[in-house]
Scaffold this motif. Structure first.
Motif, PDB file in Angstrom:
ATOM      1  N   GLU A 155      12.342  28.555  25.766  1.00 36.49           N
ATOM      2  CA  GLU A 155      12.221  27.769  27.004  1.00 36.49           C
ATOM      3  C   GLU A 155      11.796  26.339  26.705  1.00 36.49           C
ATOM      4  OE1 GLU A 155      10.228  29.912  30.450  1.00 36.49           O
ATOM      5  OE2 GLU A 155      10.056  31.406  28.847  1.00 36.49           O
ATOM      6  N   ILE A 156      10.868  26.204  25.761  1.00 34.79           N
ATOM      7  CA  ILE A 156      10.387  24.863  25.419  1.00 34.79           C
ATOM      8  C   ILE A 156      11.513  24.044  24.793  1.00 34.79           C
ATOM      9  CG2 ILE A 156       8.793  23.594  23.910  1.00 34.79           C
ATOM     10  CD1 ILE A 156       6.770  25.911  24.378  1.00 34.79           C
ATOM     11  N   SER A 157      12.326  24.710  23.978  1.00 31.39           N
ATOM     12  CA  SER A 157      13.399  23.958  23.316  1.00 31.39           C
ATOM     13  C   SER A 157      14.431  23.481  24.341  1.00 31.39           C
ATOM     14  CB  SER A 157      14.055  24.799  22.221  1.00 31.39           C
ATOM     15  OG  SER A 157      14.936  25.737  22.776  1.00 31.39           O
ATOM     16  N   GLU A 158      14.623  24.263  25.408  1.00 30.79           N
ATOM     17  CA  GLU A 158      15.547  23.791  26.449  1.00 30.79           C
ATOM     18  C   GLU A 158      15.013  22.538  27.138  1.00 30.79           C
ATOM     19  OE1 GLU A 158      16.467  27.338  28.685  1.00 30.79           O
ATOM     20  OE2 GLU A 158      17.326  28.120  26.806  1.00 30.79           O
ATOM     21  N   ILE A 159      13.728  22.536  27.380  1.00 22.53           N
ATOM     22  CA  ILE A 159      13.116  21.345  27.981  1.00 22.53           C
ATOM     23  C   ILE A 159      13.262  20.150  27.036  1.00 22.53           C
ATOM     24  CG2 ILE A 159      10.918  20.347  28.738  1.00 22.53           C
ATOM     25  CD1 ILE A 159      10.149  23.219  29.645  1.00 22.53           C
ATOM     26  N   CYS A 160      13.049  20.410  25.764  1.00 23.52           N
ATOM     27  CA  CYS A 160      13.178  19.324  24.771  1.00 23.52           C
ATOM     28  C   CYS A 160      14.598  18.767  24.767  1.00 23.52           C
ATOM     29  CB  CYS A 160      12.805  19.821  23.371  1.00 23.52           C
ATOM     30  SG  CYS A 160      11.048  20.070  23.172  1.00 23.52           S
ATOM     31  N   GLU A 161      15.567  19.666  24.827  1.00 21.61           N
ATOM     32  CA  GLU A 161      16.954  19.192  24.830  1.00 21.61           C
ATOM     33  C   GLU A 161      17.250  18.373  26.089  1.00 21.61           C
ATOM     34  OE1 GLU A 161      19.449  22.619  23.895  1.00 21.61           O
ATOM     35  OE2 GLU A 161      18.318  22.803  22.007  1.00 21.61           O
ATOM     36  N   ARG A 162      16.741  18.855  27.207  1.00 22.19           N
ATOM     37  CA  ARG A 162      16.960  18.151  28.471  1.00 22.19           C
ATOM     38  C   ARG A 162      16.407  16.735  28.415  1.00 22.19           C
ATOM     39  NH1 ARG A 162      16.343  22.852  31.404  1.00 22.19           N
ATOM     40  NH2 ARG A 162      14.122  22.587  31.810  1.00 22.19           N
ATOM     41  N   HIS A 163      15.246  16.590  27.770  1.00 20.48           N
ATOM     42  CA  HIS A 163      14.585  15.275  27.781  1.00 20.48           C
ATOM     43  C   HIS A 163      14.712  14.554  26.446  1.00 20.48           C
ATOM     44  CE1 HIS A 163      12.683  15.815  31.730  1.00 20.48           C
ATOM     45  NE2 HIS A 163      12.684  17.111  31.402  1.00 20.48           N
ATOM     46  N   ASN A 164      15.518  15.119  25.575  1.00 18.90           N
ATOM     47  CA  ASN A 164      15.768  14.500  24.276  1.00 18.90           C
ATOM     48  C   ASN A 164      14.472  14.286  23.470  1.00 18.90           C
ATOM     49  OD1 ASN A 164      17.425  13.533  22.299  1.00 18.90           O
ATOM     50  ND2 ASN A 164      17.438  11.419  23.095  1.00 18.90           N
ATOM     51  N   LEU A 165      13.696  15.339  23.333  1.00 20.83           N
ATOM     52  CA  LEU A 165      12.435  15.265  22.591  1.00 20.83           C
ATOM     53  C   LEU A 165      12.532  16.088  21.304  1.00 20.83           C
ATOM     54  CD1 LEU A 165       9.898  15.835  25.522  1.00 20.83           C
ATOM     55  CD2 LEU A 165      10.991  13.724  24.774  1.00 20.83           C
TER      56      LEU A 165
END
Lengths: 506, 506
Positions: A270-280
């Protein structure tokens, strides 16, 4: 009480053993030998040299044997000011004799904490793997440096760093370089104000890295966790959005795989999806939990780690390698080199008679580095993949056993009902406060674990850590960690009995 | 040529020795034992455990003896791809037997560089002090961690860090905190653009620290040096003034005591006066030279060090302690704690039954730390203050002897005519280019040292470093370093002869 009588008898036995210390009496026959009488200073001194080193080894063998004797103490506790009287730390004007040095070694062995003792549960690193220890002896003797191929022991491809905290610093630094390479030369003044994110249960080294790197500890946001200590992805995304609105530039998220206190697993997917969404940049701090990848039965706990851009892993924790052995893996090839190299031509010449990409020194912030990897390699070979799988599965079984025993024993209460890893957090509630109201109970519990721990240390029978959780307003609780591969059920029973003995009447 | 014939004979002898390797054949009698048959996994396995560890020790004793035999090689050179064939690094599915592990150890010993060999002059750290080695064996066996008093071996007050590069990072970070404490929490964005100063001959870790800390490597100014490699104070002050005019905020100056290449001593007194005038933090990087304080005859070279606000010192260099052993001293009490502490209450509880100021973990960026100080303590006791004084004075005498030999031997030219420390920098000029004009000579010299070094490594007879000096437009030259306390005049003669043998006809 029958129990405490038995306990007293046991303690007396331990004290006698410590005083007798049959293994701590190795000496050289010739009393007046000094270091200068040894090889190579004295080329004819080989026999005495061999005797001296073997005396030290006998001392160490005795220590190992005694450390594993369950009837001995984990430590002989002394206040710092007493310790100063018990051992003379001064450096004399004249050399000390070999026998005096052996005596110094023996005193230090006697007065130190036995971290390999089967009743030591105080830190994430426990137990003493003798193969790793032999590897470390060899490394000391070779005294090689990690920084160029020509003086390395062999070509281990491994960005080994000393300690997970420095490994995490490398990761944050690499992430900054990936997004703003100019910061390396021009400084933070040349780029937007960065911010990063980690759970409130993560290791303090992420915040520390933000402070050191000039990002600022306050710009490393602590994301709340659930009751078990896992990061709440929704809270993460909210904080990312809020930070952007406040003019900050989010660039880095740390997910923890095996938190220090609860052994919790942040939801990496889940965290990696957020990272991808926000380019982090997604970093996984698997310093403690990384070793679980070696177990097919449990590696699903790390699902998503393959999406990380960097990973910290400390084999000296779960894998039981000796201190220290840490690694920082960075996915992007060449990045560590780009961020850390300072073109130190005088150290890393390009005109050598071999492929200089094997010189790893310019990848590191450190220059001279101890070879920390050999012992892990030797130890791993001694177990094979199969051996590690069994070792880790067995530790998980032990944690389940301990959890069941805690749940079934009067006076114990779990802090997190279903531990997910090898950390079992619990309170011990003395008889006198079992029936008081909740608020008073919580307030009085705050002092119980410290009192029990202080008694444990004075008696020297066992060591286990405790801490409060201020985020969740949980008063001081014990954190049992099981990572010694030799731990037995009797050792787990022992600590439960010991806590009852020390705490029941508080 | 007679010389090269003798050389060939010698090489053959060495090769035979290496192949026979009488010391590398220790084995357990029982061939089918595994790590799980050893103590403590097998409580009845003590005898075999003791045998296994003693076999390893016999291997190491053999290695030590052979390493000090001047007729053996310093290394058995192989290209990385050959090395991969010579030693199997894989981790197998099933455990390897103890005998296979002993064989692995023996192979690694055979294939590694012998940094303790009396003909190894390649790095600042040389020689193998057997007392320090014994101390490191003990440390490995204790496997203690440095971060809280309760699990430390004893209370050594020492901010030990792993490697001088990290120690320098600590110093720059502490200096930043002293002048702008808010940077820790708010980041570099909250303070003026900093800049710092170090000599062009200083270790690259100062520039690296500036990059890591977010100051920017370009804001760490390289101050020119004189022909011997000493920082020019006037150039420092000019750069400070210029930086202020350009809107930068100078805060930190590093003076090097014993530079890596030339062993030069920056004029600390003069630099400290400039620092006082401009209110800058004076750091002394005495990683290499610090040990000279132990010699009353030479400590004047460090005059002014008492005015420094921080000092880096690596006992693993001049003092000959094993890798690693580094310290960062910071004068201002409490500063390291203030800059690095992250209030990790779960690790550093304040309610312990002893004075928690002995818990040093919160002073460090690292969390888990290996105990690097014990070996130094043991070694220092073995020599006493008197022994170190003699050791250092003797090394200085050896450096003078080598310098005289270089000056008196045809074909050699000093780079710095009067070396001030244990680094002796020189060119070897092959016969064919002795009479060409200066420009061509310089251009052809660039390739000579690399060629000689490559031959040295292939033959395995000795190792010595080389590098160019781009600031002073000096082509590749050898940098001889003498820090092995057991080095003899014959070893210094040997390297001169070897260079002549390899270079005369180039």
């Amino acid at each position: 009480m029958e129990d405490s009588k038995n306990q007293q008898k046991e303690t007396t036995k331990i004290e006698q053993k410590l005083q007798n210390g049959p293994f701590f009496t190795e000496k050289m026959e010739n009393k007046n030998l000094f270091a200068t009488d040894l090889f190579p200073h004295n080329p004819r001194g080989w026999e005495e040299t061999s005797k001296f080193l073997k005396s030290i080894v006998e001392l160490l063998l005795g220590y190992i044997k005694e450390e594993n004797d369950r009837s001995t103490k984990v430590l002989e506790f002394h206040q710092p000011e007493e310790m100063a009287k018990l051992i003379d730390l001064n450096i004399p004007e004249d050399p000390m004799s070999l026998n005096e040095l052996i005596k110094s070694c023996s005193e230090v062995l006697r007065l130190g904490v036995r971290t390999g003792h089967p009743h030591f549960f105080n830190q994430l690193s426990q137990g003493l793997d003798l193969i790793a220890m032999a590897g470390e002896w060899l490394t000391a003797t070779c005294n090689t440096n990690m920084f160029t191929y020509e003086i390395c022991i062999a070509h281990f491809h491994f960005n080994g760093e000393r300690g997970g905290a420095i490994a995490n610093l490398y990761a944050v630094n690499a992430a900054r370089h990936a997004v703003f390479p100019r910061a390396k030369h021009l400084g933070m003044v040349s780029i937007p104000p960065l911010c990063c994110f980690t759970s409130e249960e993560s290791h303090y080294s992420i915040k520390s890295a933000a402070a050191v790197l000039g990002i600022g500890a306050d710009n490393c946001f602590n994301i709340p966790t659930d009751a078990s200590g896992r990061m709440l992805p929704r809270a993460l995304e909210e904080q990312i959005i809020k930070s952007k609105e406040e003019g900050l530039y989010p660039f880095f998220v740390c997910a923890t795989a095996g938190t220090t206190v609860y052994g919790a697993w942040d939801p990496i997917e889940e965290i990696s999806e957020i990272c991808e969404r926000h380019n982090l940049w997604l970093h996984v701090d698997a310093a403690w939990g990384g070793g679980i990848l070696l177990s097919p039965e449990y590696r699903h706990k790390l699902a998503g780690i393959e999406r990380a851009k960097s990973v910290t892993w400390n084999p000296h924790k779960l894998m039981g390698s000796l201190l220290q052995c840490s690694a920082c893996f960075v996915r992007q090839e060449g990045l560590l080199f780009q961020v850390n190299q300072m073109s130190a031509d005088y150290l890393f010449q390009q005109d050598k008679p071999y492929d200089v990409s094997y010189d790893t020194g310019d990848k590191a912030i450190q220059c001279g580095r101890h070879n920390d990897i050999f012992k892990l390699w030797l130890m791993w070979r001694s177990k094979g993949m199969e051996g590690y799988r069994r070792q880790i599965n067995r530790l998980m079984d032990m944690a389940k056993y301990f959890t069941e025993r805690i749940k079934a024993t009067e006076g114990f209460e779990m802090v997190v009902d279903e531990p997910e890893f090898l950390n079992i957090c619990f309170w011990y509630v003395p008889k006198s406060i079992r029936s008081v109201d909740l608020r008073e109970k919580m307030s009085r519990l705050e002092k119980i674990a410290p009192k029990i721990k202080a008694q444990m240390m004075k008696r020297g029978t066992t060591m286990v850590g405790y801490q409060p959780d201020e985020h969740k307003k949980r008063p001081n609780f014990f954190r049992m960690v099981i990572s010694n591969s030799n731990v037995q059920k009797v050792d787990l029973d022992f600590i439960i009995d010991e806590i009852v003995n020390l705490g029941y009447d508080l």
